[in-house]
Design an enzyme around this catalytic site. Structure first.
Site, short mmCIF file in Angstrom:
data_model
loop_
_atom_site.label_atom_id
_atom_site.label_comp_id
_atom_site.label_asym_id
_atom_site.label_seq_id
_atom_site.Cartn_x
_atom_site.Cartn_y
_atom_site.Cartn_z
N GLU A 39 33.32 -85.67 102.02
CA GLU A 39 32.74 -86.00 103.33
C GLU A 39 31.96 -87.31 103.28
O GLU A 39 31.96 -88.08 104.23
CB GLU A 39 31.85 -84.86 103.82
CG GLU A 39 32.61 -83.58 104.17
CD GLU A 39 33.66 -83.78 105.26
OE1 GLU A 39 33.61 -84.79 105.99
OE2 GLU A 39 34.54 -82.92 105.37
N TYR A 122 26.21 -84.96 110.65
CA TYR A 122 27.64 -84.73 110.43
C TYR A 122 27.90 -84.09 109.07
O TYR A 122 28.55 -83.05 108.96
CB TYR A 122 28.45 -86.03 110.56
CG TYR A 122 29.84 -85.79 110.04
CD1 TYR A 122 30.77 -85.15 110.84
CD2 TYR A 122 30.18 -86.08 108.73
CE1 TYR A 122 32.03 -84.82 110.35
CE2 TYR A 122 31.43 -85.75 108.22
CZ TYR A 122 32.34 -85.13 109.04
OH TYR A 122 33.56 -84.78 108.54
N ASP A 140 32.21 -86.13 114.91
CA ASP A 140 32.56 -87.43 114.35
C ASP A 140 33.32 -88.21 115.40
O ASP A 140 33.39 -87.79 116.56
CB ASP A 140 33.39 -87.24 113.06
CG ASP A 140 34.82 -86.84 113.39
OD1 ASP A 140 35.03 -86.17 114.43
OD2 ASP A 140 35.73 -87.21 112.64
#
Length: 362
Positions: A39, A122, A140
């Site tokens: 990520e 996020y 996102d």
DNA sequence: TAATCGTGGAG
DNA sequence: TCTCCAAGATT
């Protein structure tokens, strides 16, 4: 969309994801550390670009402990070319904190995980939902675009003030029992079907719910405010040779390209020639007198918020002893050893030219 | 809030 | 060649 439609919406989305998801390397694991690494790398970076970096990085740092115990320079070397190097610095530091404060276990709840350096809303939602199935919705670029079309949201996606609205809508739609799959499905659909240009609406499992499609307005979403013009900077750098070695300097630990190595140089002043700027900057940064021998290359490079035209010169050491003013460190290295250091892309562009013979005089 | 922070793919 | 923009975070 009517709240009563949410269950069907979720079912359609998850069915699509089960059939169409790409076999990505970070989807083969449940290890929260590995999902976290993926990520971080995926921030503002396309899946295609990340894949080889991820595989190499995990091979080199297979566990959180291994990354926490590594030298930052080794981490930056693995990150070289991926950009946004604060991500690597923050991830490394965060892992040392997890090792010390949590015994090496990635926190599985919002509070303790969200406070780690480099972990924003996020990343926290993504890692906690994918690794631990916690019910947090990710927002996102994909999700914003998808929601803007689905619900004809007119809030500009590139304004901070819009973020709350998208976050609320994502949370409202989230399948809280399968939050990891739901989040990935939303992003996957945005990446593969609900694309920025020419979306593939006939292939979309959610087309029946889409307000933009219903009104034939897909192309007008998402809305976005105009970006400001990017300044162009002109700079000169010198590759200073002395006894078969070249001088490299390390950038300060924070800020642009923090911790990376480069060849000394700097911006041209008003009315100043590139060669003169090269000599002056090297004197200012490392206190050396050098002679410009030849022009090596001209490099154009685009950074995140400006562009640069780089004049690169081959120089010869003339006099003085290095006294740094600006760089965090310096080294005299053999050309063959340059690959051991992490350099910005703008430097990598001309490094291969160094092993060739010097060209014409300036 | 808006600016800062890299690089590469795609149109 | 230029612009957009990509699984954003920090200050």
């Amino acid at each position: 969309m009517n709240p009563a439609d949410a269950p069907l919406f979720r079912r359609r989305l998850l069915e699509w994801y089960q059939r169409r998801q790409r076999p990505l390397p970070w989807r083969k694991t449940h290890d929260p550390y590995r999902i976290w690494v993926s990520e971080v790398m995926l921030q503002q970076t396309q899946v295609k670009t990340v894949q080889p970096y991820y595989v190499r990085f995990i091979k080199r740092f297979p566990t959180l402990r291994r990354l926490a115990g590594a030298d930052l320079q080794d981490v930056l070397k693995q990150w070289e070319g991926l950009g946004y190097y604060a991500r690597a610095r923050n991830l490394h530091r965060a892992c040392t904190i997890v090792l010390k404060q949590h015994g090496g276990r990635v926190p599985d709840t919002w509070g303790p995980f969200r406070v780690l350096p480099g972990v924003g809303d996020y990343i926290a939602a993504a890692v906690l939902s994918i690794a631990f199935n916690r019910p947090h919705a990710v927002v996102d670029g994909n999700v914003k675009r998808l929601l803007a079309r689905l619900l004809t949201l007119t809030a500009p996606v590139n304004r901070a003030a819009s973020h709350r609205l998208f976050q609320e809508q994502a949370a409202r739609l989230l399948d809280r029992r399968r939050s990891g799959d739901f989040n990935q499905a939303m992003m996957e659909l945005g990446a593969l079907v609900c694309t920025p240009s020419s979306p593939q609406c006939p292939l979309c499992p959610l087309v029946r719910f889409c307000a933009a499609h219903r009104s034939g307005a897909t192309a007008r979403f998402p809305r976005r405010v105009a970006s400001r013009p990017v300044p162009e900077i002109e700079a000169a750098v010198g590759v200073v040779f002395k006894n078969g070695r070249v001088l490299i300097t390390q950038r300060p630990a924070q800020g642009l390209l923090g911790g990376l190595w480069e060849f000394p140089g700097g911006k041209l002043r008003e009315g100043e020639g590139p060669a003169a700027a090269c000599v002056r900057e090297i004197k200012e940064e490392v206190n050396l007198e050098v002679v410009v021998e030849s022009a090596l290359a001209q490099v154009r490079h685009a950074y995140s918020h400006f562009r640069i035209r780089l004049h690169v010169f081959r120089c010869r050491y003339a006099a003085g002893r290095v006294r740094r003013s600006g760089p965090a460190a310096h080294r005299w290295v053999r050309l063959a050893d340059l690959d051991r250091f992490a350099f910005p892309k703008a430097n990598r562009k001309f490094i291969p030219l160094l092993s060739r013979r010097p060209k014409a005089e300036v």
